[in-house]
Design a protein around this motif. Structure first.
Motif, PDB file in Angstrom:
ATOM      1  N   GLN A 209       7.473  -1.254   5.966  1.00 40.36           N
ATOM      2  CA  GLN A 209       8.327   0.112   5.550  1.00 40.36           C
ATOM      3  C   GLN A 209       8.967  -0.281   4.319  1.00 40.36           C
ATOM      4  N   VAL A 210       8.360   0.121   3.040  1.00 40.90           N
ATOM      5  CA  VAL A 210       9.168  -0.727   1.712  1.00 40.90           C
ATOM      6  C   VAL A 210       9.983   0.552   1.519  1.00 40.90           C
ATOM      7  N   SER A 211       9.297   1.457   1.605  1.00 47.84           N
ATOM      8  CA  SER A 211       9.977   2.779   0.727  1.00 47.84           C
ATOM      9  C   SER A 211       9.261   4.712   1.222  1.00 47.84           C
TER      10      SER A 211
ATOM     11  N   ALA B 168       1.205  24.498   5.526  1.00 46.34           N
ATOM     12  CA  ALA B 168       1.309  23.473   5.761  1.00 46.34           C
ATOM     13  C   ALA B 168       2.420  23.040   5.551  1.00 46.34           C
ATOM     14  N   LYS B 169       4.269  22.066   5.897  1.00 47.81           N
ATOM     15  CA  LYS B 169       4.521  21.404   5.911  1.00 47.81           C
ATOM     16  C   LYS B 169       4.251  20.059   6.490  1.00 47.81           C
ATOM     17  N   PHE B 170       4.504  18.748   5.436  1.00 47.23           N
ATOM     18  CA  PHE B 170       4.417  17.681   6.571  1.00 47.23           C
ATOM     19  C   PHE B 170       5.271  15.723   6.295  1.00 47.23           C
ATOM     20  N   LYS B 171       5.442  15.958   7.236  1.00 51.33           N
ATOM     21  CA  LYS B 171       5.490  14.385   6.310  1.00 51.33           C
ATOM     22  C   LYS B 171       4.631  12.963   7.211  1.00 51.33           C
ATOM     23  N   TRP B 172       5.125  11.487   7.014  1.00 50.89           N
ATOM     24  CA  TRP B 172       5.170  10.745   7.745  1.00 50.89           C
ATOM     25  C   TRP B 172       5.704  10.737   8.219  1.00 50.89           C
ATOM     26  N   LYS B 173       5.300  10.013  10.139  1.00 45.88           N
ATOM     27  CA  LYS B 173       6.171   9.923  10.225  1.00 45.88           C
ATOM     28  C   LYS B 173       7.098   7.933  11.277  1.00 45.88           C
ATOM     29  N   ASN B 174       6.033   7.596  11.598  1.00 44.30           N
ATOM     30  CA  ASN B 174       5.938   6.123  11.454  1.00 44.30           C
ATOM     31  C   ASN B 174       4.911   5.980  11.330  1.00 44.30           C
ATOM     32  N   ILE B 175       5.108   4.104  11.589  1.00 46.46           N
ATOM     33  CA  ILE B 175       3.814   3.101  11.853  1.00 46.46           C
ATOM     34  C   ILE B 175       3.616   2.451  12.823  1.00 46.46           C
ATOM     35  N   LEU B 176       2.881   2.399  13.716  1.00 45.90           N
ATOM     36  CA  LEU B 176       2.572   1.358  15.301  1.00 45.90           C
ATOM     37  C   LEU B 176       0.987   0.776  14.757  1.00 45.90           C
ATOM     38  N   GLN B 177       1.253  -0.914  15.150  1.00 45.37           N
ATOM     39  CA  GLN B 177       0.596  -1.452  14.900  1.00 45.37           C
ATOM     40  C   GLN B 177       0.869  -3.307  15.552  1.00 45.37           C
ATOM     41  N   ASN B 178       0.393  -3.622  16.622  1.00 44.93           N
ATOM     42  CA  ASN B 178      -0.687  -4.970  17.033  1.00 44.93           C
ATOM     43  C   ASN B 178      -0.101  -6.005  16.508  1.00 44.93           C
ATOM     44  N   ARG B 179      -0.589  -6.854  16.150  1.00 46.33           N
ATOM     45  CA  ARG B 179      -0.645  -7.984  16.237  1.00 46.33           C
ATOM     46  C   ARG B 179       0.053  -8.174  14.012  1.00 46.33           C
ATOM     47  N   PHE B 180      -0.579  -7.738  13.248  1.00 40.79           N
ATOM     48  CA  PHE B 180       0.043  -7.991  12.449  1.00 40.79           C
ATOM     49  C   PHE B 180       1.276  -6.723  11.389  1.00 40.79           C
ATOM     50  N   ASP B 181       2.482  -6.926  10.707  1.00 39.17           N
ATOM     51  CA  ASP B 181       2.995  -5.430  10.267  1.00 39.17           C
ATOM     52  C   ASP B 181       2.958  -4.818   8.952  1.00 39.17           C
TER      53      ASP B 181
ATOM     54  N   TYR C 167       4.177   0.469   1.727  1.00 40.75           N
ATOM     55  CA  TYR C 167       4.175  -0.447   3.260  1.00 40.75           C
ATOM     56  C   TYR C 167       4.079  -1.891   2.593  1.00 40.75           C
ATOM     57  N   LYS C 168       4.427  -2.967   2.347  1.00 41.22           N
ATOM     58  CA  LYS C 168       3.290  -4.429   2.567  1.00 41.22           C
ATOM     59  C   LYS C 168       3.413  -4.566   3.299  1.00 41.22           C
ATOM     60  N   ALA C 169       2.285  -5.282   3.291  1.00 36.87           N
ATOM     61  CA  ALA C 169       1.372  -6.320   4.438  1.00 36.87           C
ATOM     62  C   ALA C 169       2.197  -7.997   4.832  1.00 36.87           C
ATOM     63  N   VAL C 170       2.064  -7.889   6.132  1.00 38.29           N
ATOM     64  CA  VAL C 170       3.176  -9.283   6.070  1.00 38.29           C
ATOM     65  C   VAL C 170       2.182  -9.625   7.520  1.00 38.29           C
ATOM     66  N   ILE C 171       1.457 -10.731   7.297  1.00 32.87           N
ATOM     67  CA  ILE C 171       0.684 -10.899   8.616  1.00 32.87           C
ATOM     68  C   ILE C 171       1.761 -11.921   9.545  1.00 32.87           C
ATOM     69  N   THR C 172       1.950 -12.005  10.407  1.00 31.68           N
ATOM     70  CA  THR C 172       2.672 -12.420  11.707  1.00 31.68           C
ATOM     71  C   THR C 172       1.457 -13.359  11.962  1.00 31.68           C
TER      72      THR C 172
ATOM     73  N   VAL D  78       0.835  -1.113  -0.623  1.00 30.79           N
ATOM     74  CA  VAL D  78       0.440   0.147  -0.081  1.00 30.79           C
ATOM     75  C   VAL D  78       0.885   1.319  -0.122  1.00 30.79           C
ATOM     76  N   THR D  79       0.587   2.205  -0.774  1.00 29.71           N
ATOM     77  CA  THR D  79       1.083   3.699  -1.284  1.00 29.71           C
ATOM     78  C   THR D  79       0.356   4.659  -0.481  1.00 29.71           C
ATOM     79  N   CYS D  80       0.527   5.383   0.959  1.00 30.03           N
ATOM     80  CA  CYS D  80      -0.100   6.309   1.362  1.00 30.03           C
ATOM     81  C   CYS D  80       0.559   7.580   0.608  1.00 30.03           C
ATOM     82  N   TRP D  81      -0.466   8.405   0.245  1.00 28.58           N
ATOM     83  CA  TRP D  81       0.330   9.594   0.149  1.00 28.58           C
ATOM     84  C   TRP D  81      -0.888  10.922   0.892  1.00 28.58           C
ATOM     85  N   LEU D  82       0.045  11.995   1.361  1.00 29.48           N
ATOM     86  CA  LEU D  82      -0.016  12.696   2.482  1.00 29.48           C
ATOM     87  C   LEU D  82      -0.670  13.776   2.104  1.00 29.48           C
ATOM     88  N   GLN D  83      -1.052  14.845   1.384  1.00 29.05           N
ATOM     89  CA  GLN D  83      -1.170  16.033   0.830  1.00 29.05           C
ATOM     90  C   GLN D  83      -2.494  16.994   1.630  1.00 29.05           C
TER      91      GLN D  83
END
Length: 166
Positions: free
Chosen positions: A116-118, A100-113, A127-132, A82-87
């Motif tokens: 970040q790909v690029s 505004a000046k903006f940027k992605w900072k990070n992602i936090l998750q619980n059971r699956f990951d 991001y790439k979905a990788v189920i754990t 999934v590619t996410c664009w912030l605008q």
């Protein structure tokens, strides 16, 4: 790999969505106390937006013009990217009046990951979905962005309602 396994596998999908944020309205509501926040010790105002607050400050779209609105949850399969664009929120005139000046900072998750790909730019992340092990179909993903407007620094987090399917 057996023929049955091959027949049941599907090709990974590339998903793109845009987060169209009204930075000016959000900053004003944080500054005047309409949105609760804390300070992180580095001069940044930090807040978490609930699902009810999302539609007030941003919406999702499948196009960069922000015209084709989409509603979560976002369904992904293991292996999808999934590619996410912030605008800035498009008010119909195509301009960003907030400056505004903006940027992605990070992602936090619980059971699956979502690994970040690029990061192509401050406004785009993939991001790439990788189920754990032990993951359920519905899980919590917390996205975090930073933005700066009129000298004030903000950190905003929310759950975009991503569902990873096996």
């Amino acid at each position: 790999m057996t023929t049955e396994q091959t027949a049941n596998e599907t090709a990974a999908e590339d998903i793109t969505f845009y987060v169209n944020m009204d930075f000016s309205k959000l900053a004003n509501d944080i500054n005047n106390g309409n949105v609760a926040h804390q300070f992180n010790g580095k001069g940044r105002k930090v807040t978490y937006l609930t699902a009810e607050q999302e539609s007030t400050y941003f919406y999702y779209s499948s196009d960069s013009a922000g015209e084709d609105k989409i509603t979560p949850p976002f369904e992904m399969s293991d292996g999808d990217t999934v590619t996410c664009w912030l605008q800035a929120w498009n008010n119909g005139d195509g301009s960003d009046s907030s400056k505004a000046k903006f940027k992605w900072k990070n992602i936090l998750q619980n059971r699956f990951d979502l690994h970040q790909v690029s990061t192509e730019s401050k406004a785009q992340v993939t991001y790439k979905a990788v189920i754990t092990e032990g993951a359920t179909e519905t899980d919590t993903v917390i996205i975090n962005i930073h933005f700066k407007l009129n000298g004030d620094k903000f950190s905003i987090a929310w759950d975009p309602q991503v569902i990873v399917k096996r």
